[in-house]
Design an enzyme around this catalytic site. Structure first.
Site, mmCIF file in Angstrom:
data_model
loop_
_atom_site.group_PDB
_atom_site.id
_atom_site.type_symbol
_atom_site.label_atom_id
_atom_site.label_comp_id
_atom_site.label_asym_id
_atom_site.label_seq_id
_atom_site.Cartn_x
_atom_site.Cartn_y
_atom_site.Cartn_z
ATOM 1 N N GLU A 420 8.621 34.801 2.230
ATOM 2 C CA GLU A 420 9.643 34.188 3.086
ATOM 3 C C GLU A 420 11.058 34.499 2.598
ATOM 4 O O GLU A 420 11.920 33.609 2.522
ATOM 5 C CB GLU A 420 9.424 32.673 3.179
ATOM 6 C CG GLU A 420 8.117 32.325 3.849
ATOM 7 C CD GLU A 420 7.910 30.830 4.089
ATOM 8 O OE1 GLU A 420 8.802 30.030 3.759
ATOM 9 O OE2 GLU A 420 6.840 30.476 4.622
ATOM 10 N N GLU A 527 -0.055 32.720 4.582
ATOM 11 C CA GLU A 527 0.107 31.339 4.115
ATOM 12 C C GLU A 527 -0.102 30.425 5.313
ATOM 13 O O GLU A 527 0.481 30.666 6.379
ATOM 14 C CB GLU A 527 1.503 31.160 3.503
ATOM 15 C CG GLU A 527 1.662 29.821 2.805
ATOM 16 C CD GLU A 527 3.043 29.667 2.159
ATOM 17 O OE1 GLU A 527 3.513 30.590 1.472
ATOM 18 O OE2 GLU A 527 3.644 28.601 2.372
#
Ligand code: GAL
Length: 832
Positions: A420, A527
């Site tokens: 991210e 994720e």
């Protein structure tokens, strides 16, 4: 032909090198260090006074010894524990007989910003808290009786620098490595299996040999593959000449006939033994694990291991070990992996940093795939003092070292270059730069092809490509991925066209359209989930789905701030365990998933309501006790016949209680209350549990799973009476007398009939006599501010954990647990 001077040199080494160990020694260098927390003074000089410092053995994490404090600079997000500046010193001698050797120190990881001195000479500085590194001690060593002083400054004072609990100190292992002048380089082998069939595997071995001798050296490299029993499988020798001060890379191909492949079911390991020889004598010997396996991702069919389709059933793991903090301990890691493996997990993602080397050794041995991740941020920061500041100067070195260190592990099946990272987005118009500007910002020299300096680039895609190039230069046998919460084609990482596998974090709704939006691309749910649960805590009703914004905080009971353990709530960006698995299970093009997270971890107690100081995301709590969702995975991810019934059976009379069961290898489950049937249920399509709403009456709730009309398993929960006694159960009653091994002991508060008292929170005091000491205590509560290094702990929903560590001596240790008004318990652990 070997020259005369060389012959003399080798003659002097000759005898010693007949003895294998003396070709290369790798010594555990963790014993007997001194430590002080002190930011004010400089203790780098040998004569600095450390006489009053604390003596300890590494690995060591000083933060875990501290007190919880909501105002600590790391904040509850960092675990609410102290950072600071710590100094470590070690005095040691090197025998005269080691003159002429090269002596190195290897640090597996120091959190963070470490500077190391030997006898007052600075050896180096390393800001990244997760990378492994080596210094050459040879030029500054004293030999014989004169001692050496190694000093290490660890600076974890600038906070916050992490989104989770990082720990502080020399929290991983340290090694002293002694070699001859001619030796295999650090991480100096690269072993791959470019061709695999049932008949034979071709094993390619590249070996880098260094020559730190003033003369040019001729050597022979003998490479042998041995099987798991130590039997020679194949051997090859090649000659090389290495200039003084130089290195040479020797490439060799060896055929392994009828190879036994490495897989998650049969993690068969060969070993490559590399021997450097001069004048027929072995002068270096180096071992590399070898697992022969093929990896392949397909845009339509997902992942293949050894040409067989395999869904990746993974979890994300941070690096803390609960009450042990981040101080690495092999047994603690092994226990985590054993618990996960028993759940059916076949992969872990080392979120979001290079792991301890021991984790990879264990995964190689236990058959667990690893997505090995390097960075949580690049240039754009996530917390005020994080690695983004060091990224321009250090990323290349850190990424390179990470790949070099880990690329021989068969368990490592994909590299992730970032989680991210904010570079996914273009947030400002300053993201478009000329190549020259981009390279200055990134401190890159060699990625600027002449004449292209004025070309404009998107710096975020440019970094992606640059990092991917660094990885591919070192390893083309594994795919490169990243974790992306921006699941659109505008994502700069995707736009770089350098991602082999597209990783989505969350964004469950975007999975279905993936093939359409990203034609021909391979996909993984890098994720997922971020569901909350507190072990043992249940909020009725269970069929209410808590969601943002109306009810998202109702899933937590105040003021205890415990969260319901029915799988019906999650973070705003997440999904429940069942919702996630339902989506992933049915998509053949989705290679698999990594659930956030396998275990609760210190820090990031979303939402950040003090005194919460650790996360609620784990499938297993911080103490290692499974939450209920664990059994949902077990029912779906394993073939094991199982039945899990919950919640406990102590409620107010007449209250409607939702009773759930996870099961497999059965057609249905029948529920009984005090012998009376409440009916049978079958899982509806796409549902992974069955449930009943039952008005509470004390007694016994019983579930029976059945297949073809026959009972398969029976589970019963009895209403517990008042707390009467303590029960102790060790995961292992016999451990090694190596000063490191652990016994994890579950402490339960039980009634007079042996039933767990589900709401017991009695304070339990521990006494240990003999060959163990208390390494930590815990109970899995996310809000407890009791210290982890203590000889007492309150129970949490009836349970606590005490971890005993061997003190280096053989014999037995006797643990006694007492609590006011309860029968005490005693347990013995033997160390051999
Ligand atoms: C993700 C992030 C993880 C963790 C998680 C919590 O976005 O990658 O590191 O913060 O959220 O839900």
């Amino acid at each position: 032909m070997i020259r005369k001077s060389l012959l003399i040199f080798f003659a002097s080494l000759g005898l010693a090198c007949q003895n294998r160990e003396l070709c290369r020694e790798r010594l555990d260098f963790t014993a007997e260090w001194k430590f002080a927390l002190n930011s004010d003074s400089d203790f780098s000089a040998p004569e600095a006074d450390d006489s009053n410092w604390r003596k300890l053995h590494l690995p060591h994490d000083w933060s875990i010894e501290g007190e919880f404090d909501k105002d600590t600079p790391a904040s509850p997000g960092g675990g609410a524990l102290p950072g600071g500046i710590g100094w470590y010193r070690k005095s040691f001698v090197i025998p005269d007989s080691d003159r002429g050797k090269r002596i190195f120190i290897d640090f597996d990881g120091i959190y963070q910003k470490s500077t190391v001195w030997l006898n007052g000479h600075m050896l180096g500085y390393r800001p990244n808290g997760y990378v492994s590194f080596r210094y050459d001690l040879t030029p500054y060593l004293n030999y014989g009786a004169e001692s050496n002083i190694l000093a290490v400054k660890v600076n974890n004072s600038e906070q916050p620098n992490s989104r989770w609990y990082s720990g502080s100190g020399i929290y991983r292992n340290v090694w002293l490595v002694k070699t001859n002048d001619v030796h295999i380089d650090n991480w100096g082998t690269f072993v791959t299996s470019p061709e695999i069939s049932t008949e034979k595997a071709v094993v390619a071995v590249c070996t880098t040999i260094c020559n730190e001798n003033p003369e040019c050296q001729e050597v022979r490299l003998r490479t042998t593959v041995i099987d798991a029993n130590g039997k020679k499988v194949v051997c090859k020798s090649d000659d090389a000449e290495i200039v003084s001060g130089g290195k040479c890379v020797v490439g060799q191909m060896l055929d392994v006939v009828k190879p036994r492949l490495w897989s998650v079911k049969d993690p068969y390991l060969y070993k490559v033994i590399s021997e450097v020889m001069a004048d027929d004598k072995v002068i270096d010997r180096y071992e590399t694990p070898l697992g022969i396996r093929s990896l392949h991702f397909d845009a339509e069919k997902g992942f293949f291991l050894n040409e067989e389709s395999l869904k990746i059933l993974g979890v994300c793991l941070h690096h803390d070990l609960g009450c042990l903090g981040t101080a690495v301990n092999k047994r603690a890691l092994e226990r985590q992996l054993e618990i996960l493996k028993a759940m059916g997990c076949n992969a872990v993602r080392t979120s979001h940093n290079p792991p301890a080397p021991e984790l990879l050794d264990l995964c190689d041995r236990m058959g667990i795939l690893v997505q090995d991740e390097t960075f949580d941020m690049w240039r754009k920061r996530k917390s005020r003092y994080d690695y983004s500041h060091d990224f321009p100067e250090w990323h290349e070195r850190d990424l390179t070292d990470h790949i070099l260190r880990d690329r021989n592990h068969p368990s490592v099946f994909m590299w992730s270059i970032g989680n991210e990272v904010h570079e996914q987005f273009n947030r400002t118009n300053t993201d478009t730069l000329t190549l020259q500007q981009a390279n200055v910002l990134l401190n890159i020299r060699h990625d600027s092809p002449a004449g292209r300096e004025d070309t404009t680039v998107n710096i975020n895609s440019w970094i992606t490509a640059h990092l991917a190039r660094i990885v591919r230069n070192l390893d083309t046998t594994r795919v490169i991925t990243s974790g992306n919460n921006f699941a659109a084609s505008e994502n700069n990482l995707f736009r770089s066209d350098e991602m082999d596998v597209y990783g989505f974090n969350y964004n469950l709704g975007a999975y279905r359209d993936f093939p359409e939006n990203f034609p021909g691309k391979c996909f993984i749910a890098s994720e997922t989930t971020s569901a909350f649960a507190t072990r043992g805590h249940y909020i009725m009703p269970s069929d209410k789905r808590y969601a943002w914004p109306e009810t998202w905080d109702q899933q937590f009971d105040r003021p205890v701030h415990a969260c319901s353990s029915y799988d019906n709530n999650c973070a705003l960006w997440g999904s429940t365990h069942e919702e996630t698995w339902r989506a992933v299970k049915q998509l053949s093009y989705c290679s698999g998933l990594f659930v956030w997270t396998g275990f609760d971890y210190l820090g990031e107690p979303t939402p950040f309501w003090w005194p919460s100081r650790s996360s609620y995301f784990g499938i297993v709590d911080l103490a290692g006790f499974p939450k209920d969702a664990y059994y949902m995975y077990q029912s779906e991810w394993t073939d094991r016949t199982m039945l899990h019934l919950f919640p406990h059976w102590n409620w107010p009379e007449g209250e409607p209680v939702d009773v759930w069961a996870y099961y497999n290898n059965a057609d249905e489950v029948e529920l009984f209350l005090n012998g009376k049937s409440l009916g049978s249920k079958k899982k509806e399509s796409g549902q992974f549990h069955v449930w009943w709403r039952v008005p509470f009456t004390p007694g016994t709730i019983k579930a029976v799973s059945r297949k073809n009309g026959r009972d398969v398993l029976i589970r019963e929960i009895h209403t517990a009476g008042p707390a009467a006694a303590i029960r102790l159960t060790a995961d292992r009653n016999a451990i090694e007398a190596d000063g490191k091994d652990l016994s994890f002991i579950t402490v339960e508060i039980i009634d007079k009939n042996g039933n767990l008292v589900p709401d017991a929170d009695d304070l339990i005091r521990f006494d240990v006599q003999g060959c163990c000491f208390i390494a930590g205590v815990d109970n899995g509560s996310q809000t407890s501010t009791e210290p982890f290094k203590a000889s007492q702990r309150k129970a949490f929903y009836g349970k606590a954990l005490i971890v005993l560590q061997n003190n280096g001596k053989r014999g037995k240790a006797t643990l006694t647990a007492t609590s006011e008004g309860l029968n005490s318990a005693t347990l013995t652990v033997r160390a051999r």
